[in-house]
Design an enzyme around this catalytic site. Structure first.
Site, mmCIF file in Angstrom:
data_model
loop_
_atom_site.group_PDB
_atom_site.id
_atom_site.type_symbol
_atom_site.label_atom_id
_atom_site.label_comp_id
_atom_site.label_asym_id
_atom_site.label_seq_id
_atom_site.Cartn_x
_atom_site.Cartn_y
_atom_site.Cartn_z
ATOM 1 N N GLU A 160 7.484 -5.861 19.586
ATOM 2 C CA GLU A 160 7.050 -4.343 19.676
ATOM 3 C C GLU A 160 6.790 -4.232 21.092
ATOM 4 O OE1 GLU A 160 3.051 -2.939 18.103
ATOM 5 O OE2 GLU A 160 4.131 -1.633 17.271
ATOM 6 N N CYS A 216 3.637 3.470 15.874
ATOM 7 C CA CYS A 216 3.793 2.117 15.229
ATOM 8 C C CYS A 216 4.894 2.466 14.558
ATOM 9 C CB CYS A 216 2.438 1.866 14.321
ATOM 10 S SG CYS A 216 2.146 3.234 13.579
ATOM 11 N N GLU A 219 -3.431 -2.668 9.411
ATOM 12 C CA GLU A 219 -2.359 -1.924 9.474
ATOM 13 C C GLU A 219 -1.996 -2.191 11.001
ATOM 14 O OE1 GLU A 219 -1.063 0.409 7.631
ATOM 15 O OE2 GLU A 219 -2.672 0.483 6.061
ATOM 16 N N LYS A 253 -15.670 2.100 15.143
ATOM 17 C CA LYS A 253 -15.193 1.640 16.574
ATOM 18 C C LYS A 253 -13.881 2.137 17.048
ATOM 19 C CE LYS A 253 -13.384 -1.321 18.789
ATOM 20 N NZ LYS A 253 -13.168 -0.686 20.152
HETATM 21 P P1 NAD Z 1 -5.263 -3.441 19.821
HETATM 22 O O1 NAD Z 1 -4.868 -4.525 18.892
HETATM 23 O O2 NAD Z 1 -5.069 -3.808 21.342
HETATM 24 O O3 NAD Z 1 -6.551 -2.737 19.799
HETATM 25 C C1 NAD Z 1 -6.848 -2.015 18.241
HETATM 26 C C2 NAD Z 1 -8.411 -2.229 18.226
HETATM 27 O O4 NAD Z 1 -8.736 -3.212 18.285
HETATM 28 C C3 NAD Z 1 -9.212 -1.374 19.542
HETATM 29 O O5 NAD Z 1 -10.189 -0.461 18.962
HETATM 30 C C4 NAD Z 1 -9.594 -2.692 20.151
HETATM 31 O O6 NAD Z 1 -10.590 -2.525 20.833
HETATM 32 C C5 NAD Z 1 -10.003 -3.670 18.828
HETATM 33 N N1 NAD Z 1 -10.001 -5.068 19.181
HETATM 34 C C6 NAD Z 1 -8.946 -5.783 20.048
HETATM 35 N N2 NAD Z 1 -9.339 -6.883 19.725
HETATM 36 C C7 NAD Z 1 -10.330 -7.179 19.046
HETATM 37 C C8 NAD Z 1 -10.840 -8.287 18.471
HETATM 38 N N3 NAD Z 1 -10.659 -9.689 18.765
HETATM 39 N N4 NAD Z 1 -11.747 -8.347 17.486
HETATM 40 C C9 NAD Z 1 -12.115 -6.908 16.891
HETATM 41 N N5 NAD Z 1 -11.362 -5.719 17.551
HETATM 42 C C10 NAD Z 1 -10.572 -6.036 18.635
HETATM 43 O O7 NAD Z 1 -4.149 -2.509 19.700
HETATM 44 P P2 NAD Z 1 -3.789 -0.798 20.544
HETATM 45 O O8 NAD Z 1 -3.051 -1.380 21.956
HETATM 46 O O9 NAD Z 1 -5.251 -0.422 20.529
HETATM 47 O O10 NAD Z 1 -2.852 0.070 19.681
HETATM 48 C C11 NAD Z 1 -1.583 -0.462 19.522
HETATM 49 C C12 NAD Z 1 -1.233 -1.348 18.472
HETATM 50 O O11 NAD Z 1 -1.416 -0.699 17.000
HETATM 51 C C13 NAD Z 1 0.568 -1.422 18.267
HETATM 52 O O12 NAD Z 1 0.651 -2.847 17.812
HETATM 53 C C14 NAD Z 1 0.667 -0.436 17.222
HETATM 54 O O13 NAD Z 1 1.868 -0.926 16.309
HETATM 55 C C15 NAD Z 1 -0.513 -0.585 16.130
HETATM 56 N N6 NAD Z 1 -0.706 0.637 15.389
HETATM 57 C C16 NAD Z 1 -0.493 0.373 14.149
HETATM 58 C C17 NAD Z 1 -0.598 1.438 13.028
HETATM 59 C C18 NAD Z 1 -0.270 1.209 11.716
HETATM 60 O O14 NAD Z 1 -0.610 2.078 10.889
HETATM 61 N N7 NAD Z 1 0.369 0.045 11.119
HETATM 62 C C19 NAD Z 1 -0.780 2.792 13.664
HETATM 63 C C20 NAD Z 1 -0.903 2.724 14.927
HETATM 64 C C21 NAD Z 1 -0.976 1.677 15.897
#
Ligand code: NAD
Length: 472
Positions: free
Chosen positions: A379, A279, A245, A170
């Site tokens: 963050e 991130c 992650e 997804k």
């Molecule tokens: P997000 O948490 O809003 O969304 C990530 C994914 O989760 C999306 O596909 C979203 O649709 C899904 N999602 C959201 N709520 C959900 C739920 N309740 N149940 C299941 N799925 C759900 O994050 P974002 O805004 O897309 O990305 C930015 C974040 O990702 C930042 O916090 C960043 O640090 C983190 N990030 C971490 C890494 C790592 O490897 N540690 C890498 C890149 C980004």
């Protein structure tokens, strides 16, 4: 216009059960550039059951054959690399100056490595009277964010395929288009039906359904810490393996004997890359108080030299933020920083006047930041850097580790020995010494609230492996 009316399930493009299409915007133009299905729980059900049916045969496929598919996919990605990079620039806004190398070529390198690591699945270890075998964990679900979309997808898919797992993916709603191109490439290499399935849609619907599903054996999630906690809770009743992650607030500890100009230059550029939507961005720069004033001048000069502009312009260092929502969040944090008493050196929350449209945010630096301020603890995920003075290196290490996160870190020191000594004291999954490069063969992952798993390298393969002990 990239119009996708179907999901990729069981080796074929199928109509979605979920109603309607989600629009994908180009954040530089605010124009609609694509549409993808709004999948729902019924689509998840079909995709998971296709992956379940495909699992035994794929798990039993010789590792050399699986490795061959991985290499074939890498070749296809190389051939279509410019197209993939252009798509990511359009949906994310990362400038062309960086996009091909960082968003496409690096991940292909990581993918290829798993073509080699697949052979590890055949190794049998003897421990006393036991034989230890590696077996694939089963059906895996991947939930991904938008900031390095292909990197995040391949960081899960490549080891899963190498291990013999089948998957349901997804992508983020902001940047799903790259995943549809990847599915096309996967179809072109003839990967067996059901091994790779793609379901786009909202996190709360498609993501939650994947997390809950009892036929999903392993969930790998990359995203914010808040959403990570929610998926882990949804996954708990089915006792599946959950690899998280999550976010970061990483320090760059610049030592007293560092080459200050080089260190500050690197630190500013590191945060501004991808408009701060990284991130691992080193968003807290820790500076010796004795050299603080000099460092602030260097930082402002560097930030001012970075061109904010159209991602299609080869001179642009920063493009727009990925979405209007992300831009809003960043500006709120800039407001919070000022209220907390941090000193704004450059940038700020005003919209840059030169852009008629697009979610543009200027590089923003805050001085006199106390590490307990919200702008230093939370963050922000934008081009905002906190410059924090320290009295001595013991205090610098304490400040560096005073964070709920532990994803990445950096140190800059006069000698390799001193840099390594500082690196060992930092509680983070990665540490970059004197501006060293990212390594796709090394494990990547977080300490503390930055996550609990590892991606890339041998440790990344281990996430997709069950170990069986046979006593004989
Ligand atoms: P997000 O948490 O809003 O969304 C990530 C994914 O989760 C999306 O596909 C979203 O649709 C899904 N999602 C959201 N709520 C959900 C739920 N309740 N149940 C299941 N799925 C759900 O994050 P974002 O805004 O897309 O990305 C930015 C974040 O990702 C930042 O916090 C960043 O640090 C983190 N990030 C971490 C890494 C790592 O490897 N540690 C890498 C890149 C980004």
């Amino acid at each position: 216009m990239h119009k996708h009316a179907h999901l990729f399930i069981d080796g074929a493009w199928q109509p979605a059960s979920g109603q309607g299409l989600a629009e994908v915007l180009n954040p530089a133009t605010e124009q609609v550039i694509g549409q993808v299905p709004l999948g729902d729980e019924r689509d998840v059900e079909r995709a998971v059951m296709a992956a379940r049916r495909a699992f035994p045969a794929w798990a039993g496929t010789p590792t050399k054959v699986r490795a061959g598919y991985i290499q074939a996919l890498a070749e296809q990605l190389e051939v279509r690399g410019d197209e993939m990079a252009a798509l990511i620039t359009a949906e994310l806004g990362m400038p062309v100056q960086w996009c091909r190398a960082i968003q496409v070529d690096g991940p292909i390198d990581g993918l290829r490595h798993y073509g080699e690591l697949a052979a590890l699945m055949d190794e049998v270890r003897e421990v006393g009277n036991s034989l230890l075998l590696r077996e694939p964990v089963g059906v895996c679900a991947f939930i991904n964010p938008w900031n390095y979309p292909l990197h995040q997808l391949l960081g899960k898919l490549a080891p899963a395929l190498a291990a013999g797992c089948t998957v349901v993916v997804k992508p983020s709603q902001e940047t799903p288009l790259h995943a549809f191109l990847l599915a096309e490439l996967i179809q072109s290499i003839g990967l067996p039906a059901g091994v790779f399935n793609l379901v786009s849609g909202p996190g709360a619907k498609v993501g939650e359904a994947l997390a809950r599903h009892p036929q999903v054996d392993m969930l790998s999630f990359t995203g914010s810490t808040g959403a990570g906690v929610r998926v882990a809770q949804a996954a708990a009743p089915s006792v599946k393996r959950v690899c998280l992650e999550l976010g970061g607030k990483s320090p760059l500890l610049i030592g007293e004997d560092a080459d200050l100009a080089a260190a500050v230059r690197h630190g500013v550029r590191d945060v501004m890359l991808n408009s701060g939507q990284t991130c691992t961005a080193l968003t807290r720069m820790l500076l010796p108080a004795s050299r603080y004033a000099e460092a602030l001048e260097l930082a402002v000069a560097e930030a001012s030299s970075l061109r904010l502009g159209d991602p299609l312009d080869a001179r642009s260092f920063l493009g727009p933020m990925c979405s209007a929502g992300q831009l809003r969040t960043v500006r709120e944090y800039i407001h919070i920083g000022r209220q907390e008493g941090a000193r704004l050196l450059c940038g700020g929350s005003d919209a840059p006047a030169e852009f008629e449209r697009g979610y543009y945010q200027r590089p923003t630096l805050f001085a006199d930041v106390d590490n307990r301020m919200r702008i230093a603890q939370e963050e922000i995920f934008g081009p905002v850097l906190c410059l924090i003075p320290y009295a001595d290196e013991a205090q610098a290490v304490q400040i560096a580790n005073d964070s709920p996160f532990g994803l990445s870190s950096g140190v800059w020191a006069g000698t390799a020995q001193r840099a390594l000594n500082l690196a060992r004291q930092l509680r983070a999954g990665q540490c970059f010494v004197n501006g060293a490069a990212f390594n796709y063969r090394a494990p990547f992952g977080g300490y503390k609230q930055s996550g609990n798993g590892r991606e890339w390298g041998e440790e990344g393969l281990a996430e997709f492996v069950e170990v069986k002990a046979i006593q004989c």
